[in-house]
Design a protein around this motif. Structure first.
Motif, PDB file in Angstrom:
ATOM      1  N   LYS A   3       4.829   9.489   7.280  1.00 49.32           N
ATOM      2  CA  LYS A   3       5.529   8.302   6.814  1.00 49.32           C
ATOM      3  C   LYS A   3       5.691   8.373   5.295  1.00 49.32           C
ATOM      4  O   LYS A   3       4.705   8.539   4.568  1.00 49.32           O
ATOM      5  N   ILE A   4       6.921   8.238   4.825  1.00 46.60           N
ATOM      6  CA  ILE A   4       7.230   8.278   3.405  1.00 46.60           C
ATOM      7  C   ILE A   4       7.641   6.881   2.944  1.00 46.60           C
ATOM      8  O   ILE A   4       8.532   6.275   3.549  1.00 46.60           O
ATOM      9  N   LEU A   5       7.014   6.399   1.886  1.00 51.84           N
ATOM     10  CA  LEU A   5       7.418   5.138   1.275  1.00 51.84           C
ATOM     11  C   LEU A   5       8.319   5.446   0.087  1.00 51.84           C
ATOM     12  O   LEU A   5       7.907   6.120  -0.855  1.00 51.84           O
ATOM     13  N   VAL A  28      10.684   6.730   7.275  1.00 49.08           N
ATOM     14  CA  VAL A  28      10.908   6.240   5.912  1.00 49.08           C
ATOM     15  C   VAL A  28      10.785   4.724   5.871  1.00 49.08           C
ATOM     16  O   VAL A  28      11.417   4.021   6.661  1.00 49.08           O
ATOM     17  N   VAL A  29       9.970   4.231   4.963  1.00 47.00           N
ATOM     18  CA  VAL A  29       9.852   2.804   4.666  1.00 47.00           C
ATOM     19  C   VAL A  29      10.381   2.606   3.257  1.00 47.00           C
ATOM     20  O   VAL A  29      10.088   3.405   2.361  1.00 47.00           O
ATOM     21  N   ALA A  41       2.914  -0.294   0.037  1.00 42.01           N
ATOM     22  CA  ALA A  41       1.962   0.806  -0.100  1.00 42.01           C
ATOM     23  C   ALA A  41       0.586   0.397   0.400  1.00 42.01           C
ATOM     24  O   ALA A  41      -0.135   1.200   1.001  1.00 42.01           O
ATOM     25  N   GLU A  44       1.326  -0.441   4.604  1.00 44.99           N
ATOM     26  CA  GLU A  44       1.907   0.539   5.527  1.00 44.99           C
ATOM     27  C   GLU A  44       1.141   1.858   5.594  1.00 44.99           C
ATOM     28  O   GLU A  44       1.417   2.678   6.462  1.00 44.99           O
ATOM     29  N   THR A  45       0.199   2.093   4.685  1.00 42.47           N
ATOM     30  CA  THR A  45      -0.552   3.349   4.600  1.00 42.47           C
ATOM     31  C   THR A  45       0.346   4.578   4.736  1.00 42.47           C
ATOM     32  O   THR A  45       0.215   5.350   5.687  1.00 42.47           O
ATOM     33  N   PRO A  46       1.290   4.761   3.793  1.00 43.91           N
ATOM     34  CA  PRO A  46       2.178   5.925   3.864  1.00 43.91           C
ATOM     35  C   PRO A  46       1.425   7.216   3.578  1.00 43.91           C
ATOM     36  O   PRO A  46       0.344   7.217   2.972  1.00 43.91           O
ATOM     37  N   ASP A  47       2.009   8.331   4.022  1.00 43.05           N
ATOM     38  CA  ASP A  47       1.429   9.648   3.748  1.00 43.05           C
ATOM     39  C   ASP A  47       1.825  10.151   2.361  1.00 43.05           C
ATOM     40  O   ASP A  47       1.145  11.020   1.803  1.00 43.05           O
ATOM     41  N   ILE A  49       4.376   8.777  -1.345  1.00 46.28           N
ATOM     42  CA  ILE A  49       5.247   7.783  -1.968  1.00 46.28           C
ATOM     43  C   ILE A  49       6.217   8.459  -2.920  1.00 46.28           C
ATOM     44  O   ILE A  49       5.812   9.280  -3.748  1.00 46.28           O
TER      45      ILE A  49
END
Length: 236
Positions: A3-5, A28-29, A41, A44-47, A49
């Motif tokens: 997951k990319i923010l 993608v968020v 951030a 959503e606990t992205p992998d 940013i």
């Protein structure tokens, strides 16, 4: 699916980046300003940013500064300013990479993949034979320094030192060859899983942050060899 923010106030940039990342299988968020991005951030606990520097509400440097108080999520800065001072500031705050606009979507995706690879534990060279006893997790030890390769965690004695992906990659590269003096180019080749030019000041900036973090717990794992580069200290 990683997951990319994406935090950027330009909707056109967000459209381009979203399409490029989605095509490569990333989720993608998106956030259109720094305040919204900081909230996502944390929720959503992205992998990873992607963080624009210049934004309303909170600029990218302040978002990074606040995130680094509690999180080591990899951060790649995006900026329309190609000023070395801006690049170094972003790295000093804990960024893992820096991409200047306008950029190639393909290059950006390659940078994202490279940073995520640095966060992943190394794959074994060959399958290990069956063992009746449970094996200890892969790690590198050098006197008071210990690197947990699976967990991507660094320790000085019992104290954990929280590093970014790039900082861990640099220290791992040094620890894999104790006694070897690494030039800046060789050091970044070990830390970065992609071929590209990295300025000397970028390397020095990362090393300063590693030193500062270890000094906070009484450690000094990196030694400067003047005129040549860096090597692992005796870690005593």
């Amino acid at each position: 699916m990683p997951k990319i923010l994406l935090i950027d106030d330009d909707p056109h940039i967000r459209d381009i980046v979203r399409f490029a990342l989605a095509r490569e299988g990333f989720a993608v968020v998106e956030a259109g300003d720094g305040a919204q991005g900081l909230a996502l951030a944390q929720g959503e606990t992205p992998d990873l940013i992607l963080l624009d520097i210049t934004m309303p509400e909170l600029d990218g440097t302040e978002v990074c500064r606040q995130l680094r108080r509690t999180s080591r999520v990899p951060i790649i800065f995006l900026s329309s300013r190609d000023d070395e001072i801006d690049r170094i500031l972003g790295l000093e705050l804990g960024g893992d990479d820096y991409v200047t606009k306008p950029f190639s979507p393909r290059e950006l995706v390659a940078r994202v993949k490279a940073v995520l690879r640095r966060m992943a534990p190394p794959e074994p060279a060959s399958p290990a034979p069956p063992s009746p006893m449970p094996e200890a997790p892969p790690e590198l030890r050098h006197n008071r320094l210990r690197l947990d390769l699976d967990g991507v965690r660094a320790f000085w004695d019992a104290a954990e030192v929280v590093l970014t992906a790039t900082e861990f990659g640099l220290l791992r590269t040094l620890a894999e060859r104790p006694g070897k003096v690494f030039s800046r180019d060789a050091l970044m080749d070990g830390a970065y899983a992609t071929e590209r030019y990295v300025a000397d000041r970028t390397v020095d900036s990362h090393i300063r942050r590693v030193r500062s973090k270890f000094q906070a717990v009484g450690g000094a794992p990196v030694e400067t060899v003047h005129g040549l580069g860096y090597k692992l200290s005796d870690c005593r």
